[in-house]
Design a protein around this motif. Sequence first.
Motif: not given
Length: 158
Positions: A29, A48, A56
Amino acid sequence: MDGIIEIAFPAEEGAAWTVTEMRESWKLANDAISVNDETGEVVDRVDHADWPLAAKLSAWLIQLHMGTLFGWINQLVLGAIALGLLIIILGYRMWWLRGRNGRPGRLQAAGQWRRTRPGVLTGIIVFLLAYMVMAPMFGISLVAFLIIDAVIQALRRR
């Protein structure tokens, strides 16, 4: 925010500073914030956890491909994959250079394609087409290779 961070100066006067967590090994993240340069308050935050799944996955795949996601283990696995690809390429080169009568799958062994189960051949073609969409440079080089091979075979038949 923790770990290595990057601080970017504002693009113009009065704009906010940006502070971003850098990509590091074993870190999945990366958050970012914007800070008002006069008051020091956080004016925007991008966590994130709030990213869409596609973003992602894209970030993780880039890190995985670059060998930075899982440190030296990631680099070791990428090295093994590269070695495997090298062995495949060298094997194909040996097959290519074999004999004057051509390569398997050409005139003398055309019947082999008829003996291949249609489902297997269809699966291979579908996989290659899907991969060509995901990796256009692979598709371009594969098509160029097939065209060059066809031209060479046509010239040999003359």
